[in-house]
Design a protein around this motif. Structure first.
Motif, PDB file in Angstrom:
ATOM      1  N   THR A  12       0.840  -1.193   0.000  1.00  0.00           N
ATOM      2  CA  THR A  12       0.000   0.000   0.000  1.00  0.00           C
ATOM      3  C   THR A  12       0.878   1.247   0.000  1.00  0.00           C
ATOM      4  N   TYR A  13       0.267   2.358  -0.337  1.00  0.00           N
ATOM      5  CA  TYR A  13       0.971   3.637  -0.376  1.00  0.00           C
ATOM      6  C   TYR A  13       0.336   4.607   0.619  1.00  0.00           C
ATOM      7  N   VAL A  14       1.143   5.562   1.087  1.00  0.00           N
ATOM      8  CA  VAL A  14       0.674   6.626   1.956  1.00  0.00           C
ATOM      9  C   VAL A  14       0.986   7.940   1.247  1.00  0.00           C
ATOM     10  N   ARG A  15       0.028   8.849   1.271  1.00  0.00           N
ATOM     11  CA  ARG A  15       0.232  10.138   0.601  1.00  0.00           C
ATOM     12  C   ARG A  15       0.963  11.093   1.539  1.00  0.00           C
ATOM     13  N   GLN A  16       2.078  11.619   1.090  1.00  0.00           N
ATOM     14  CA  GLN A  16       2.866  12.616   1.810  1.00  0.00           C
ATOM     15  C   GLN A  16       2.967  13.849   0.912  1.00  0.00           C
ATOM     16  N   GLY A  17       2.110  14.799   1.139  1.00  0.00           N
ATOM     17  CA  GLY A  17       2.083  15.979   0.280  1.00  0.00           C
ATOM     18  C   GLY A  17       1.591  15.585  -1.107  1.00  0.00           C
ATOM     19  N   ASP A  18       2.416  15.810  -2.124  1.00  0.00           N
ATOM     20  CA  ASP A  18       2.043  15.469  -3.499  1.00  0.00           C
ATOM     21  C   ASP A  18       2.553  14.094  -3.911  1.00  0.00           C
ATOM     22  N   TYR A  19       3.185  13.372  -3.010  1.00  0.00           N
ATOM     23  CA  TYR A  19       3.831  12.103  -3.364  1.00  0.00           C
ATOM     24  C   TYR A  19       3.155  10.926  -2.661  1.00  0.00           C
ATOM     25  N   PHE A  20       3.155   9.799  -3.324  1.00  0.00           N
ATOM     26  CA  PHE A  20       2.730   8.540  -2.723  1.00  0.00           C
ATOM     27  C   PHE A  20       3.981   7.740  -2.370  1.00  0.00           C
ATOM     28  N   ILE A  21       4.132   7.428  -1.098  1.00  0.00           N
ATOM     29  CA  ILE A  21       5.300   6.699  -0.612  1.00  0.00           C
ATOM     30  C   ILE A  21       4.850   5.301  -0.205  1.00  0.00           C
ATOM     31  N   PRO A  22       5.579   4.271  -0.658  1.00  0.00           N
ATOM     32  CA  PRO A  22       5.167   2.905  -0.291  1.00  0.00           C
ATOM     33  C   PRO A  22       5.357   2.653   1.202  1.00  0.00           C
ATOM     34  N   CYS A  23       4.446   1.907   1.789  1.00  0.00           N
ATOM     35  CA  CYS A  23       4.541   1.508   3.195  1.00  0.00           C
ATOM     36  C   CYS A  23       5.423   0.268   3.251  1.00  0.00           C
ATOM     37  N   LEU A  24       6.656   0.452   3.637  1.00  0.00           N
ATOM     38  CA  LEU A  24       7.606  -0.653   3.695  1.00  0.00           C
ATOM     39  C   LEU A  24       7.935  -0.975   5.135  1.00  0.00           C
ATOM     40  N   SER A  25       8.136  -2.255   5.397  1.00  0.00           N
ATOM     41  CA  SER A  25       8.573  -2.671   6.728  1.00  0.00           C
ATOM     42  C   SER A  25       9.440  -3.907   6.574  1.00  0.00           C
TER      43      SER A  25
END
Length: 125
Positions: A12-25
């Motif tokens: 899944t991705y999380v929106r940070q401002g104008d960017y989608f960052i993948p949820c990595l663990s």
């Protein structure tokens, strides 16, 4: 819109401002092994001198089990060498009862030599 490979694998991705960052663990370590002094020293050596190996182990989730294994090997090796050197040099409980200072000097000498051997051949190799 077509799914990315990351999304097909359940990411899944999380929106940070104008960017989608993948949820990595990192993958969860199934077994929680304690890491002793030998493992900590080997970890520091990997961080400072073998950065690629350290990063590979860290990102694959195998770092803790690897360090716990190194720690266990080093502790067993150290104990065995101290015992064998003490027997070879006749550092016994009798000597401890007769002359404590001489016993302490000899056992400290043996422990220091065994530590250097473990450092050279296992921890800093």
């Amino acid at each position: 819109m077509a799914k990315t490979i990351f999304e097909e694998m359940g990411g899944t991705y999380v929106r940070q401002g104008d960017y989608f960052i993948p949820c990595l663990s990192l993958p969860a370590d199934k077994e929680n092994h304690p890491i002793g002094v030998w493992g900590q020293r080997h970890k520091r050596y990997l961080q400072e001198h073998k950065k690629a190996t350290y990063t590979t182990l860290l990102t694959s989730g195998k770092l803790n089990s690897y360090l716990a294994d190194i720690d266990e090997q080093a502790e067993e090796w150290f104990s065995r060498m101290v015992r064998q050197m003490a027997e070879h040099e006749d550092v016994t409980e009798t000597l401890k009862a007769e002359n404590q200072m001489l016993w302490v000097q000899k056992i400290n000498n043996i422990r220091n030599r065994a530590m250097e051997i473990v450092y050279t051949n296992l921890i800093y190799a």
